[in-house]
Structure formats: structure tokens, C-alpha cells
Scaffold this motif. Structure first.
Motif, mmCIF file in Angstrom:
data_model
loop_
_atom_site.group_PDB
_atom_site.id
_atom_site.type_symbol
_atom_site.label_atom_id
_atom_site.label_comp_id
_atom_site.label_asym_id
_atom_site.label_seq_id
_atom_site.Cartn_x
_atom_site.Cartn_y
_atom_site.Cartn_z
ATOM 1 N N PHE A 68 45.771 37.334 35.941
ATOM 2 C CA PHE A 68 44.668 38.110 36.708
ATOM 3 C C PHE A 68 43.129 37.853 35.636
ATOM 4 C CE2 PHE A 68 47.024 42.680 36.697
ATOM 5 C CZ PHE A 68 47.828 42.289 37.940
ATOM 6 N N THR A 69 42.002 37.779 36.751
ATOM 7 C CA THR A 69 40.859 37.134 36.426
ATOM 8 C C THR A 69 39.661 38.453 36.188
ATOM 9 O OG1 THR A 69 41.470 34.807 36.366
ATOM 10 C CG2 THR A 69 39.394 34.978 36.392
ATOM 11 N N ILE A 70 39.141 38.421 35.500
ATOM 12 C CA ILE A 70 38.012 39.485 35.700
ATOM 13 C C ILE A 70 36.627 38.762 35.512
ATOM 14 C CG2 ILE A 70 37.478 39.567 33.185
ATOM 15 C CD1 ILE A 70 36.672 42.774 33.325
ATOM 16 N N SER A 71 35.742 39.217 36.337
ATOM 17 C CA SER A 71 34.434 38.164 36.266
ATOM 18 C C SER A 71 32.974 38.960 37.310
ATOM 19 C CB SER A 71 34.446 37.269 37.290
ATOM 20 O OG SER A 71 35.085 37.687 38.638
ATOM 21 N N ARG A 72 32.243 38.906 37.118
ATOM 22 C CA ARG A 72 30.736 39.473 37.045
ATOM 23 C C ARG A 72 29.825 39.159 38.476
ATOM 24 N NH1 ARG A 72 25.210 39.979 36.772
ATOM 25 N NH2 ARG A 72 25.180 38.587 34.719
ATOM 26 N N ALA A 73 29.943 39.742 39.702
ATOM 27 C CA ALA A 73 28.844 38.883 40.567
ATOM 28 C C ALA A 73 27.264 37.647 40.137
ATOM 29 C CB ALA A 73 28.850 39.880 42.031
ATOM 30 N N ASP A 74 26.948 36.946 40.889
ATOM 31 C CA ASP A 74 26.097 36.725 39.872
ATOM 32 C C ASP A 74 24.950 37.143 40.557
ATOM 33 O OD1 ASP A 74 27.206 33.616 41.531
ATOM 34 O OD2 ASP A 74 27.638 33.779 39.227
ATOM 35 N N ALA A 75 25.080 37.974 41.872
ATOM 36 C CA ALA A 75 23.704 38.623 41.745
ATOM 37 C C ALA A 75 24.145 39.855 42.088
ATOM 38 C CB ALA A 75 22.815 38.141 43.181
ATOM 39 N N GLY A 76 23.789 40.553 41.639
ATOM 40 C CA GLY A 76 23.670 42.942 42.292
ATOM 41 C C GLY A 76 25.072 43.169 40.758
ATOM 42 N N ASN A 77 25.587 44.276 41.271
ATOM 43 C CA ASN A 77 26.210 44.660 39.612
ATOM 44 C C ASN A 77 27.905 45.343 40.482
ATOM 45 O OD1 ASN A 77 24.110 45.162 38.570
ATOM 46 N ND2 ASN A 77 23.658 47.215 39.730
ATOM 47 N N THR A 78 28.269 43.688 40.683
ATOM 48 C CA THR A 78 29.914 44.087 41.502
ATOM 49 C C THR A 78 30.643 43.165 39.771
ATOM 50 O OG1 THR A 78 28.837 44.064 43.212
ATOM 51 C CG2 THR A 78 31.604 43.670 42.406
ATOM 52 N N ILE A 79 32.060 43.535 39.734
ATOM 53 C CA ILE A 79 32.368 43.139 38.929
ATOM 54 C C ILE A 79 33.920 43.008 39.633
ATOM 55 C CG2 ILE A 79 34.505 43.563 36.890
ATOM 56 C CD1 ILE A 79 31.502 43.292 36.313
ATOM 57 N N TYR A 80 34.345 42.034 39.854
ATOM 58 C CA TYR A 80 35.951 41.682 40.027
ATOM 59 C C TYR A 80 36.863 41.534 39.386
ATOM 60 C CZ TYR A 80 32.533 40.200 43.701
ATOM 61 O OH TYR A 80 31.724 40.535 44.800
ATOM 62 N N LEU A 81 38.113 41.826 39.642
ATOM 63 C CA LEU A 81 39.578 41.505 39.287
ATOM 64 C C LEU A 81 40.426 41.049 40.189
ATOM 65 C CD1 LEU A 81 40.906 41.970 36.172
ATOM 66 C CD2 LEU A 81 42.460 43.920 37.763
ATOM 67 N N GLN A 82 41.107 39.658 40.183
ATOM 68 C CA GLN A 82 41.081 38.775 40.086
ATOM 69 C C GLN A 82 42.925 39.039 40.616
ATOM 70 O OE1 GLN A 82 40.183 36.907 44.005
ATOM 71 N NE2 GLN A 82 43.226 36.691 44.047
ATOM 72 N N MET A 83 43.860 39.442 40.952
ATOM 73 C CA MET A 83 45.341 39.319 40.584
ATOM 74 C C MET A 83 45.609 38.438 41.814
ATOM 75 S SD MET A 83 44.824 43.969 40.448
ATOM 76 C CE MET A 83 44.957 44.159 41.458
ATOM 77 N N ASN A 84 46.209 37.294 40.573
ATOM 78 C CA ASN A 84 47.358 36.855 41.302
ATOM 79 C C ASN A 84 48.747 37.089 41.079
ATOM 80 O OD1 ASN A 84 45.145 35.302 43.291
ATOM 81 N ND2 ASN A 84 44.851 33.885 41.302
ATOM 82 N N ASN A 85 50.036 36.348 41.713
ATOM 83 C CA ASN A 85 51.748 36.271 41.530
ATOM 84 C C ASN A 85 52.143 37.749 40.649
ATOM 85 O OD1 ASN A 85 53.698 35.174 41.058
ATOM 86 N ND2 ASN A 85 53.541 34.617 39.087
ATOM 87 N N LEU A 86 51.692 39.146 42.184
ATOM 88 C CA LEU A 86 51.207 40.294 41.534
ATOM 89 C C LEU A 86 53.156 40.375 41.514
ATOM 90 C CD1 LEU A 86 48.829 41.317 43.986
ATOM 91 C CD2 LEU A 86 48.611 42.293 41.062
ATOM 92 N N LYS A 87 53.259 41.448 40.269
ATOM 93 C CA LYS A 87 55.239 41.829 40.173
ATOM 94 C C LYS A 87 55.278 43.272 40.393
ATOM 95 C CE LYS A 87 54.958 38.484 36.650
ATOM 96 N NZ LYS A 87 55.499 37.816 34.636
ATOM 97 N N PRO A 88 55.898 43.917 40.986
ATOM 98 C CA PRO A 88 56.250 45.108 40.946
ATOM 99 C C PRO A 88 55.703 45.830 40.124
ATOM 100 C CG PRO A 88 58.076 44.077 42.139
ATOM 101 C CD PRO A 88 57.209 43.394 41.063
ATOM 102 N N GLU A 89 56.132 45.559 38.335
ATOM 103 C CA GLU A 89 55.812 46.111 37.082
ATOM 104 C C GLU A 89 54.124 46.616 37.647
ATOM 105 O OE1 GLU A 89 57.385 43.834 37.259
ATOM 106 O OE2 GLU A 89 57.352 42.364 36.049
ATOM 107 N N ASP A 90 53.708 45.439 38.389
ATOM 108 C CA ASP A 90 51.512 46.207 38.064
ATOM 109 C C ASP A 90 51.729 47.067 39.333
ATOM 110 O OD1 ASP A 90 51.478 42.169 38.725
ATOM 111 O OD2 ASP A 90 50.693 43.563 37.063
ATOM 112 N N THR A 91 52.322 47.913 39.852
ATOM 113 C CA THR A 91 52.020 48.679 40.385
ATOM 114 C C THR A 91 51.506 49.938 39.952
ATOM 115 O OG1 THR A 91 54.107 48.282 41.979
ATOM 116 C CG2 THR A 91 53.378 50.849 41.849
ATOM 117 N N ALA A 92 50.244 50.355 39.364
ATOM 118 C CA ALA A 92 49.179 51.798 39.412
ATOM 119 C C ALA A 92 48.554 51.850 40.211
ATOM 120 C CB ALA A 92 49.024 51.101 37.759
#
Length: 123
Positions: A68-92
Motif C-alpha cells: 500500500f502507498t499513500i500519496s497526495r495529489a500535486d494539485a487539489g485536495n485529494t489523498i490516495y491509497l494505492q493498494m496492490n497485491n490485495l489479500k482477503p484479510e485486507d477486506t474492511a
């Protein structure tokens, strides 16, 4: 009034990816910290990752490091969470949160919360 609106959740197979977004509005966010938390059924809400508005990053749970990687958009007020290789235990339900000052891993330190977005990972 601060508003946080999450989007991007859904159903994905194990090994897949999703990108969550959090659109923040209602004030200027300089000096704020943003974070993602998650809450699985029957479990406490847990810190996933945090970022200060200046861009310092952190990840909490060992289970998400390197995936997982958190980032912020260069412009605007948006935060992202990139989630790769997801697992069943990430369900939430994944929540975006904001607080003035440095990011914290404690839910009680956050003043503002979004409504949450469901992430379901099938095996």
C-alpha cells in the motif's frame, strides 16, 4: 466545515489492485495530516498509512508495507491509497481522516472522518 469523501472501493480478487481516493474540502489543509484507517467486521479500527500535507509518509501495519502507498495529489485536495497485491484479510471499510498537526496512529486524535468505502477481497 471539513468534508472528506472517499471513493474507489469495490470487490476485487486476491492479488488485484485498487486505488482509493479521499477528496477533502472546507478549508485549507496546510499544517494538516491525512490518514487512512480500516475496520474489518468485529475488529477495531486500525491505522493503515498517514501523510502530512507537506508529503512525509508513513505506513503502520506490517501487513501493508510494500503493498500500500499513500500519496497526495500535486494539485487539489485529494489523498490516495494505492493498494496492490490485495489479500482477503485486507477486506474492511476504509476511512479517510484528517487532523491538524502531525499524523497519528490513534483514531482518537483525528478530528474529521469520511463516511468510509468498502473494500472486499475474494480468495
Amino acid at each position: 466545515q471539513v468534508q472528506l469523501v472517499e471513493s474507489g472501493g469495490g470487490l476485487v480478487q486476491a492479488g488485484g489492485s485498487l486505488r482509493l481516493s479521499c477528496a477533502a474540502s472546507g478549508r485549507t489543509f496546510g499544517g494538516f495530516a491525512m490518514a487512512w484507517f480500516r475496520q474489518a467486521p468485529g475488529k477495531a479500527r486500525e491505522f493503515v498509512a498517514g501523510i502530512t500535507w507537506a508529503g512525509y509518509r508513513a505506513a503502520s501495519a506490517d501487513s501493508v508495507k510494500g503493498r500500500f502507498t499513500i500519496s497526495r495529489a500535486d494539485a487539489g485536495n485529494t489523498i490516495y491509497l494505492q493498494m496492490n497485491n490485495l489479500k482477503p484479510e485486507d477486506t474492511a471499510v476504509y476511512y479517510c481522516a484528517a487532523r491538524s498537526g502531525y499524523f497519528s496512529q490513534s483514531t482518537s486524535d483525528y478530528e474529521h472522518w469520511g463516511q468510509g468505502t468498502q473494500v472486499t477481497v475474494s480468495s
